[in-house]
Motif scaffolding. Sequence first.
Motif, PDB file in Angstrom:
ATOM      1  N   SER A 208      18.034  61.246  12.443  1.00  0.00           N
ATOM      2  CA  SER A 208      17.422  60.471  11.367  1.00  0.00           C
ATOM      3  C   SER A 208      16.328  61.301  10.719  1.00  0.00           C
ATOM      4  N   ILE A 209      16.317  61.295   9.387  1.00  0.00           N
ATOM      5  CA  ILE A 209      15.342  62.101   8.655  1.00  0.00           C
ATOM      6  C   ILE A 209      14.626  61.217   7.630  1.00  0.00           C
ATOM      7  N   GLY A 210      14.214  60.046   8.097  1.00  0.00           N
ATOM      8  CA  GLY A 210      13.533  59.109   7.234  1.00  0.00           C
ATOM      9  C   GLY A 210      12.069  58.964   7.587  1.00  0.00           C
ATOM     10  N   SER A 211      11.439  57.948   6.979  1.00  0.00           N
ATOM     11  CA  SER A 211      10.024  57.673   7.213  1.00  0.00           C
ATOM     12  C   SER A 211       9.839  56.315   7.866  1.00  0.00           C
ATOM     13  N   GLY A 212      10.912  55.761   8.423  1.00  0.00           N
ATOM     14  CA  GLY A 212      10.868  54.411   8.961  1.00  0.00           C
ATOM     15  C   GLY A 212      10.130  54.299  10.284  1.00  0.00           C
ATOM     16  N   PRO A 213       9.980  53.068  10.778  1.00  0.00           N
ATOM     17  CA  PRO A 213       9.222  52.838  12.012  1.00  0.00           C
ATOM     18  C   PRO A 213       9.909  53.367  13.264  1.00  0.00           C
ATOM     19  N   TYR A 214      11.208  53.685  13.169  1.00  0.00           N
ATOM     20  CA  TYR A 214      11.933  54.222  14.316  1.00  0.00           C
ATOM     21  C   TYR A 214      12.661  55.508  13.942  1.00  0.00           C
ATOM     22  N   VAL A 215      12.964  56.296  14.961  1.00  0.00           N
ATOM     23  CA  VAL A 215      13.819  57.470  14.811  1.00  0.00           C
ATOM     24  C   VAL A 215      15.019  57.288  15.731  1.00  0.00           C
ATOM     25  N   LEU A 216      16.089  58.012  15.424  1.00  0.00           N
ATOM     26  CA  LEU A 216      17.318  57.885  16.201  1.00  0.00           C
ATOM     27  C   LEU A 216      17.241  58.729  17.462  1.00  0.00           C
ATOM     28  N   LYS A 217      17.446  58.081  18.592  1.00  0.00           N
ATOM     29  CA  LYS A 217      17.457  58.783  19.874  1.00  0.00           C
ATOM     30  C   LYS A 217      18.884  59.151  20.280  1.00  0.00           C
ATOM     31  N   SER A 218      19.821  58.204  20.154  1.00  0.00           N
ATOM     32  CA  SER A 218      21.210  58.501  20.489  1.00  0.00           C
ATOM     33  C   SER A 218      22.142  57.588  19.710  1.00  0.00           C
ATOM     34  N   TYR A 219      23.351  58.090  19.448  1.00  0.00           N
ATOM     35  CA  TYR A 219      24.342  57.369  18.646  1.00  0.00           C
ATOM     36  C   TYR A 219      25.683  57.447  19.349  1.00  0.00           C
ATOM     37  N   GLU A 220      26.077  56.346  19.953  1.00  0.00           N
ATOM     38  CA  GLU A 220      27.384  56.231  20.588  1.00  0.00           C
ATOM     39  C   GLU A 220      28.082  55.039  19.948  1.00  0.00           C
ATOM     40  N   PRO A 221      28.862  55.265  18.885  1.00  0.00           N
ATOM     41  CA  PRO A 221      29.368  54.166  18.056  1.00  0.00           C
ATOM     42  C   PRO A 221      30.299  53.193  18.768  1.00  0.00           C
ATOM     43  N   GLU A 222      30.783  53.549  19.952  1.00  0.00           N
ATOM     44  CA  GLU A 222      31.626  52.623  20.698  1.00  0.00           C
ATOM     45  C   GLU A 222      30.840  51.795  21.708  1.00  0.00           C
ATOM     46  N   SER A 223      29.594  52.180  21.964  1.00  0.00           N
ATOM     47  CA  SER A 223      28.871  51.486  23.031  1.00  0.00           C
ATOM     48  C   SER A 223      27.436  51.114  22.674  1.00  0.00           C
ATOM     49  N   GLN A 224      26.608  52.083  22.261  1.00  0.00           N
ATOM     50  CA  GLN A 224      25.221  51.728  21.973  1.00  0.00           C
ATOM     51  C   GLN A 224      24.555  52.734  21.041  1.00  0.00           C
ATOM     52  N   VAL A 225      23.517  52.249  20.389  1.00  0.00           N
ATOM     53  CA  VAL A 225      22.652  53.068  19.541  1.00  0.00           C
ATOM     54  C   VAL A 225      21.227  52.850  20.033  1.00  0.00           C
ATOM     55  N   VAL A 226      20.513  53.942  20.272  1.00  0.00           N
ATOM     56  CA  VAL A 226      19.156  53.841  20.804  1.00  0.00           C
ATOM     57  C   VAL A 226      18.165  54.374  19.770  1.00  0.00           C
TER      58      VAL A 226
END
Length: 535
Positions: A208-226
């Motif tokens: 993630s390259i935004g200015s939002g309150p969170y950043v992307l830690k992990s992306y597993e589109p079949e199970s979970q997004v952290v």
Amino acid sequence: MSVSPRRLRAGALALATLAIISTTACTAGGSGGNANGGEAKTLTVNTSFVLKTLDPGRVYEATGLTAVHALYDTLLTFEGSDVGTPVPALAESYEASPDAKTFTFKLRSGVTFADGSPLTADDVVFSLNRLKNIKGSPAVTVSELSVSKTDDSTVVVTSATPNPNVPVVLAMPSTGVLNAEVARDNGAKDGADAAQGDTAQQYLDTNSIGSGPYVLKSYEPESQVVLEANPNYWGDKPQFERVVLRNMDVQTQKLTMQRAESAEISLDISGKLLDGLPESLQTSGVQDTVYFLFLNADPAVSAVTANPKFNQALRAAIDYQGIAALYGEGAAPGAGLVAPAFPGTLPASEASTRDVAKAKALLAEAGLTDPTVKFNYPAITYKGVDLGTVATKVQGDAAEAGITLELNPQPLTTFLDEMRSGKSPLGFTPQSLNYPVADSLINNMAPGQATALRSGWTVERADPAIVAAGEKVNETLDLAARATAMQEWQRLMNQSSPYIVLASNSSTVVATADLTGADYSAAGWQVDVAAVGRR
């Protein structure tokens, strides 16, 4: 925020392009029960994943919108369940020209991206131009817009035609602002060739390259997004350091929430599925989905459904209160095509009512004796309700007036193909809108528009008053007056359009009792995870 246990809180407003979504789901990643494992700083969000990407320029599906809203800031946003009034986000203020074609946004100072670099007007211009030019699914919302800057803190958005809804569009997650330099370094393009040349999606799905309150830690589109809290966030810091979006079918969500003790949310439990949940849980819902019948107005497809008197007879035959009861908590009889969540909805007092004697009289006037019509509907469960149950209720109601409906349940893809071909004599479908602009319905469902033509409803077959009412909506630039014009359009549509609105139903956020700010939003992102806190 005060919250009543297990009682739906009514919210307000949102909408756009029409979609039908099957609510089938993959199995959740992880076991049931509270997933926090005692970690008071983790918020768990259970949802049946509808997820293809976390690239703001391409995101269109519900789960992706929830995550992207937390990762990328937009010029404006909505707070809580209110999607009627955009409020400042990256833009501290804006001005609209009297002709609703030019919108000038003043950016707030001191905003940085997650890597600490400053956000400027160049990043906004790049991001909005990229959204428009890569021509992904959400590009339709900005197709008539052009973007420029007058200085590093001022952005000008110009619409080719008068459009008072531009501020609403610029609150959508797809307009999230990317760090332009990092985006370009990883294959992003914003020029006219972006549809062919942009290769940034793979990078943006895992970074993630935004200015939002969170950043992307992990992306597993079949199970979970952290997601993890952005240490450089410019605004109010979120209370939860970590958010875990878990892929979980709706029945497992219900079992999980029955055992959940703290910091847990589910997004897909609604309607009858709310029955049996513990009284301690909170529910926040808004009626953002409309269910309607569509009758084919082309005599070559069905001489019966094309008969205006048959149309009116079927309207009179339906038990709208009984149908609303099938949807459970948070549903109501249909009043118009605009769901109660959005500006321009008709008041509940104008909901349709049943009159079987009138229906029989109308059939007699039409010269129809025991008419029979094939009734198509998708064989799916949507928002916790089996559509077959509703179709069977409609069939029974019609029979009491002397109308025979032959039920024809179809796989979703078959139903959609036949509907799009314009060959369905009578069908039944839910309608959910993807951004909160009720008058977008004019461009889809008014006579001669794409959805109308699927029911054979041409301008020539329509009441001229309906055509004129739709034109008045589009010509009205004041949003309050436009909402009133939408009401007048719906009243005329209820008299003679090929659409019969059956009911409106709520989408719902179910949350544990310890949480605050777990409000359902019809703006597309379902719940603002950064606004969720603890008591």
